[in-house]
Design an enzyme around this catalytic site. Sequence first.
Site, PDB file in Angstrom:
ATOM      1  N   TYR A 148      -1.128  -0.401  10.380  1.00  0.00           N
ATOM      2  CA  TYR A 148      -1.281  -0.813   8.983  1.00  0.00           C
ATOM      3  C   TYR A 148      -0.125  -0.252   8.147  1.00  0.00           C
ATOM      4  O   TYR A 148       0.506  -0.971   7.363  1.00  0.00           O
ATOM      5  CB  TYR A 148      -2.621  -0.312   8.451  1.00  0.00           C
ATOM      6  CG  TYR A 148      -2.909  -0.713   7.016  1.00  0.00           C
ATOM      7  CD1 TYR A 148      -3.389  -1.980   6.705  1.00  0.00           C
ATOM      8  CD2 TYR A 148      -2.705   0.196   5.980  1.00  0.00           C
ATOM      9  CE1 TYR A 148      -3.651  -2.341   5.399  1.00  0.00           C
ATOM     10  CE2 TYR A 148      -2.964  -0.156   4.653  1.00  0.00           C
ATOM     11  CZ  TYR A 148      -3.442  -1.425   4.375  1.00  0.00           C
ATOM     12  OH  TYR A 148      -3.703  -1.778   3.080  1.00  0.00           O
ATOM     13  N   SER A 177       0.853  -1.190   0.000  1.00  0.00           N
ATOM     14  CA  SER A 177       0.000   0.000   0.000  1.00  0.00           C
ATOM     15  C   SER A 177       0.886   1.237   0.000  1.00  0.00           C
ATOM     16  O   SER A 177       2.035   1.199   0.483  1.00  0.00           O
ATOM     17  CB  SER A 177      -0.896   0.015   1.240  1.00  0.00           C
ATOM     18  OG  SER A 177      -1.514   1.273   1.400  1.00  0.00           O
TER      19      SER A 177
END
Length: 874
Positions: free
Chosen positions: A762, A749
């Site tokens: 995350y 990501s």
Amino acid sequence: MSAPSLKTLLYGEQRLAALDRLDAALSWGGGPDESPARTPADRDRRTYTRLAALVGSEGGSLALVRDRERMLTVLEWAAVADPAVFHTAMVHLGVCTATVLELGRPGPYLDGLTGELDRLDTTGTILITERGRGGSHLAPGTEAVWHPSSRTFTLHTPEPGAAKIMGNVAAPGIPKAALVYAQLVTDGRRRGVFPFALRLRTTSGPTPGVRIRPLPEVPALPLDYAEVTFDGARVPYDGWLRDTASFTGDGHFTDPLTDPAARLVRSTVFSANATLCSAVGLAAAARAAVTAALGYARSRTTSSGMAPGQPVLAHRTQQEALYSALADAWACSLLAERARSAAGTAATAPAHGPTWAPWVSVHRDSALAKAAVTDALARVTASCRTRSGAWGVFAANRLTDYEGLAQIYQAAAGDNLLIRLEAGRSLVEDTAYRPKPSERDAAGDLADPRTTLALATAREAALLQGLRERLDEAAADAEPFEVWNPLLPDAVRLVDAHLDVRTLDAFDEAVRSAGGQSRESGETLRALRVLYALNRVDQGRLTPGQTAQLPAVRDTVLARVHDRLDSLLDAFAVTPARLGSPMAEPAGTGPAATKEHTMNAGSDDSTFSLRGRTALVTGASRGIGRAIALALARAGADVAVLARSTEALRETAAEIERTGRKSLVLTCDVAREAQILGCVDRAITHFDGIDILVNNAAALEHVAPFLDLTHTEWCRSFQVNVESTAHFCRAVGAHMVSRGSGVVLNISSIAGLGGFPMLSPYAAGKAAMNSLTRTLAAEWASAGVRVNGICPGWVVTEMTDGFSTSADLSDGLMRAVPAGRWGDPEDIAGAAVYLASDAARLVTGACLVLDGGATSTLGGPTMRELVGRGRIRG
């Protein structure tokens, strides 16, 4: 009529089960070496890798050669799946290994070589044809000189015309052994033609005394063909495949077969196997070609002004061509089956020695079946290709491959013209031979099979009688060539007429057998038999009444075949996985100009192809993982899908299978290492390896300031987003490194590329994934394993649903994206296909950013707003 009854008639239950087993065991192309062949060297390596997999799946070469029926089943499967592998397998098994077993005698050299052939450590071939003379099989120029003092032989090429050609031995690094056919020379005298088993080349190069020169490409059946010459290549005594011949202790030569012609026939005993294997394999290719062409024709409609929207197959021109091809495929299959049933029985051989080639002298019926089936395959493939339009010439659809087989086998495994010449002379000179009398008058109803059989028999009888009369009229003192040369064209016509009678007889036997199962079965096959006979009948022998009747009979049988097409075609039992022809797929998945089809159709030729590879995709039940799994399948890969939700995974798997690929559902909690290892083992076992790993499973469960997170929440996030990736990389990576190839894709990501407030666990996990990606890429590159990452930006998935469905949040986020839109899972899937394919073969250690430009800006929306408000002048 039920299709299984005709399947059983053609194959038998045991063979059908064996073919299904091969479909399940071998998915071509599959495995680590199954990347699209970009060069002839790549292609050759793939062919021999497939050959080894095929033979290995059946327990080795010796097991197959000793079980002729099983060997023939393996070869008919290979002829459909990969004609080049069929050819190499036929030569390796039916010619080289079989001859070594039959004519060889035990000894340390031959025993060791036999073991290598059994394990495919060495691939066997044959060197018999020589460059400079026609009919070199009868009298090769190559010499094997006996040396009594060392009890060895040396091979020599005495002049350029004696160079051996067409052996598939040019590929470097692939060990090859050959049966070298040569004149045995001792004391300056030629003692007959024998085969000599020679290790021709090893991984380090040709054997001393062997010169190998690659030949130009042969488009019909591309392989590593070469010209081979010898200059003292040494063969041990037990490398001489001597049969009953020998040298005594004092060096004296003995051979119970004192006639050189008899020795030649015995030395070429392999030809009975070669012609039978060829007939069986080429008949299978004919069935496959018809299956592909009719599968396409049934799904096509026409835009013709006369009948817009009508199926193409409703047109009589298509029916005549393709149903005639169907009849040819059935006919040659039945003839091959008859030869198969007669294998091992006493051969019908001519009284005289071989004149043009030895094949007929070894086994006339098998040689004739091979010649007839080759011609039938040529007719079938030409018709199927031309009636499939532009789509018929694409290599992916296999028709040109099967047509290439027909071209090659006009000469391979026994030249068809020489077979006909030899058989024609044999039939004429065999005074005991007479065509079987017909049951029906040749002037009868053309719809009656007995009439067309009578017509065919009458033609054979007339040609036979005419040739015998002309032979009797020849001068007693005339030379054989002077006598026979004017007769040769009619001798060829005689053999063709003889083959027509044999084929019609085989068809009639099949019709009776089918009728014994059900009346409908018999009538269906009878209609096809009548069509075949009408196509082969000598119209010059028809009465005026029969000539007038011919169009109506043809119309009637074409209509009957059309009505029963499903049963006739389904009985061929050519599975989509074995055929691998995109145009044979059902309507909607065939050659429509869709993105999905384009990826499949070009799968063998495109560097973006994943055809024959296997992938494991985690988190594949939804979102990006699901999109990647489907895209990999459309590009040709079989895909194992893994997630926690079994039900959702089944839906993904069903979509994969609708593309024609295989799938495997794996339910797994990626936070549990034991479950991960178990699922990886299952995938490797099920697909016989994993070529592509996509680590996509992820969780975005905690959106909160760092200080508000508990240690448990932090650890849970790392467990799913980082540790699971490491576990999958460790388990699958070890497998890939040991095989020397593979691709790992880690779906990261843009959160791992910089600071992401409120997403600290995350973002930190994705940063760790990016670092792991680059580290493993550096460690595994030398082992042939590529590791890359994909860093998506904001993509519409269930994970981001809370952001994308809120207008305020979505607008605010998109203000930072120059592209101004959310990404779709399919945007990521396309990049995954690229990175998994050979198009990215130089890419490793990359983290590809797909964010609509979000991370490429400095200032981004703030700068645009300031300029727009006039606070900064542009």
